[in-house]
Design a protein around this motif. Sequence first.
Motif, mmCIF file in Angstrom:
data_model
loop_
_atom_site.group_PDB
_atom_site.id
_atom_site.type_symbol
_atom_site.label_atom_id
_atom_site.label_comp_id
_atom_site.label_asym_id
_atom_site.label_seq_id
_atom_site.Cartn_x
_atom_site.Cartn_y
_atom_site.Cartn_z
ATOM 1 N N GLU A 137 -6.743 87.981 -38.232
ATOM 2 C CA GLU A 137 -7.038 87.015 -36.971
ATOM 3 C C GLU A 137 -5.947 86.814 -36.442
ATOM 4 O O GLU A 137 -5.020 86.027 -37.077
ATOM 5 C CB GLU A 137 -8.022 86.359 -36.930
ATOM 6 C CG GLU A 137 -9.350 86.512 -37.540
ATOM 7 C CD GLU A 137 -10.367 85.577 -37.835
ATOM 8 O OE1 GLU A 137 -9.952 84.578 -38.506
ATOM 9 O OE2 GLU A 137 -11.543 85.620 -37.153
ATOM 10 N N PRO A 186 -3.646 85.108 -32.740
ATOM 11 C CA PRO A 186 -3.916 84.580 -31.477
ATOM 12 C C PRO A 186 -3.301 85.698 -30.456
ATOM 13 O O PRO A 186 -2.367 86.314 -30.739
ATOM 14 C CB PRO A 186 -3.045 83.437 -31.346
ATOM 15 C CG PRO A 186 -2.278 83.337 -32.591
ATOM 16 C CD PRO A 186 -3.112 84.444 -33.647
ATOM 17 N N ASP A 187 -3.981 85.717 -29.194
ATOM 18 C CA ASP A 187 -3.598 86.697 -28.329
ATOM 19 C C ASP A 187 -2.230 86.237 -27.639
ATOM 20 O O ASP A 187 -2.168 85.087 -27.462
ATOM 21 C CB ASP A 187 -4.730 86.805 -27.220
ATOM 22 C CG ASP A 187 -4.464 87.892 -26.420
ATOM 23 O OD1 ASP A 187 -4.764 89.116 -26.524
ATOM 24 O OD2 ASP A 187 -3.666 87.856 -25.291
ATOM 25 N N ASP A 231 -2.997 85.070 -23.889
ATOM 26 C CA ASP A 231 -4.367 84.113 -23.941
ATOM 27 C C ASP A 231 -4.281 83.322 -25.230
ATOM 28 O O ASP A 231 -4.978 83.705 -26.204
ATOM 29 C CB ASP A 231 -5.750 84.534 -23.569
ATOM 30 C CG ASP A 231 -6.710 83.550 -23.252
ATOM 31 O OD1 ASP A 231 -6.567 82.436 -23.569
ATOM 32 O OD2 ASP A 231 -7.931 84.143 -23.072
ATOM 33 N N ASP A 276 -6.211 80.860 -26.275
ATOM 34 C CA ASP A 276 -7.539 80.599 -26.661
ATOM 35 C C ASP A 276 -8.308 81.973 -27.315
ATOM 36 O O ASP A 276 -9.267 81.769 -27.746
ATOM 37 C CB ASP A 276 -8.236 80.014 -25.540
ATOM 38 C CG ASP A 276 -7.630 78.561 -24.980
ATOM 39 O OD1 ASP A 276 -7.008 78.014 -25.732
ATOM 40 O OD2 ASP A 276 -7.902 78.445 -23.765
ATOM 41 N N LYS A 277 -7.625 83.220 -27.180
ATOM 42 C CA LYS A 277 -8.390 84.361 -27.355
ATOM 43 C C LYS A 277 -7.805 84.644 -28.930
ATOM 44 O O LYS A 277 -6.469 84.575 -29.192
ATOM 45 C CB LYS A 277 -8.128 85.434 -26.520
ATOM 46 C CG LYS A 277 -8.830 86.839 -26.869
ATOM 47 C CD LYS A 277 -8.635 87.952 -25.924
ATOM 48 C CE LYS A 277 -9.201 89.092 -26.409
ATOM 49 N NZ LYS A 277 -8.712 90.246 -25.247
ATOM 50 N N ILE A 278 -8.579 85.057 -29.923
ATOM 51 C CA ILE A 278 -8.080 85.547 -31.126
ATOM 52 C C ILE A 278 -8.601 86.988 -31.364
ATOM 53 O O ILE A 278 -9.620 87.821 -30.802
ATOM 54 C CB ILE A 278 -8.996 85.003 -32.133
ATOM 55 C CG1 ILE A 278 -8.757 83.135 -32.107
ATOM 56 C CG2 ILE A 278 -8.680 85.474 -33.609
ATOM 57 C CD1 ILE A 278 -7.504 82.820 -32.484
ATOM 58 N N ASN A 279 -7.586 87.671 -31.700
ATOM 59 C CA ASN A 279 -7.722 89.187 -31.681
ATOM 60 C C ASN A 279 -7.997 89.429 -33.381
ATOM 61 O O ASN A 279 -7.181 88.844 -34.155
ATOM 62 C CB ASN A 279 -6.358 90.052 -31.258
ATOM 63 C CG ASN A 279 -6.087 89.942 -30.029
ATOM 64 O OD1 ASN A 279 -6.850 89.825 -29.116
ATOM 65 N ND2 ASN A 279 -4.798 89.629 -29.696
ATOM 66 N N THR A 280 -8.917 90.225 -33.314
ATOM 67 C CA THR A 280 -9.179 90.619 -34.899
ATOM 68 C C THR A 280 -8.857 92.141 -35.164
ATOM 69 O O THR A 280 -8.823 93.222 -34.235
ATOM 70 C CB THR A 280 -10.590 90.581 -35.139
ATOM 71 O OG1 THR A 280 -11.326 91.246 -34.361
ATOM 72 C CG2 THR A 280 -11.112 88.981 -35.018
ATOM 73 N N ASP A 307 -10.272 95.131 -33.525
ATOM 74 C CA ASP A 307 -11.159 94.580 -33.118
ATOM 75 C C ASP A 307 -12.684 95.104 -34.242
ATOM 76 O O ASP A 307 -13.434 95.770 -33.631
ATOM 77 C CB ASP A 307 -11.713 95.033 -31.516
ATOM 78 C CG ASP A 307 -10.813 94.731 -30.650
ATOM 79 O OD1 ASP A 307 -10.340 93.458 -30.794
ATOM 80 O OD2 ASP A 307 -10.365 95.230 -29.740
#
Length: 177
Positions: free
Chosen positions: A81, A83-84, A87, A89-93, A120
């Motif tokens: 996980e 952070p983008d 952004d 506030d967005k978490i990339n997985t 994702d």
Amino acid sequence: MANFNSSVLGNVNVQNKNVKDGNTPNAVKVNNVEETAKSKLESTFADVRVSKNTPVQATLDKHLDKALGRYFTVNGAEFQETPDYDDPDKINTATVYSVRVTSKKAWLPLGTEIHVKVKDHKPIFNQQELQDIMFGSSAPVVVAFDELAHYHFGNGESLNAADVRKVNISVKEAMND
């Protein structure tokens, strides 16, 4: 960056053996079932873009299926996980699978360990299954990747895929691919 396409790489195209008129209601297409079933199991490769800047790399990437084979055995997986960048506030997985080349026909030596990132995506194994795989407590698990692609940048490289799935074949069958 390069993408791979199984049709560019010379995969067998399945031909319809019996085809009724497509305009007829209830038209039936009968395919060579054995070839269709096999092709659904194999890894697929993303399209390769021909690049004027890296024509040699693009040419090599067209043969990724021959270099790696179509099936792999799993050594482990790591869920990530991050952070983008655009952004916060967005978490990339993503899940990074540690797999071994399983095909005797692959250009890479049998057993070569590679890492494939599936963005994702959560692992297809639970924690107990991963421990059993890593410590050899379970039978080897054979997987295939969808849209497997190789990216070369600077002094490094990366293998990415759109998806991964368990394949119900033995390691011996995968080795003879």
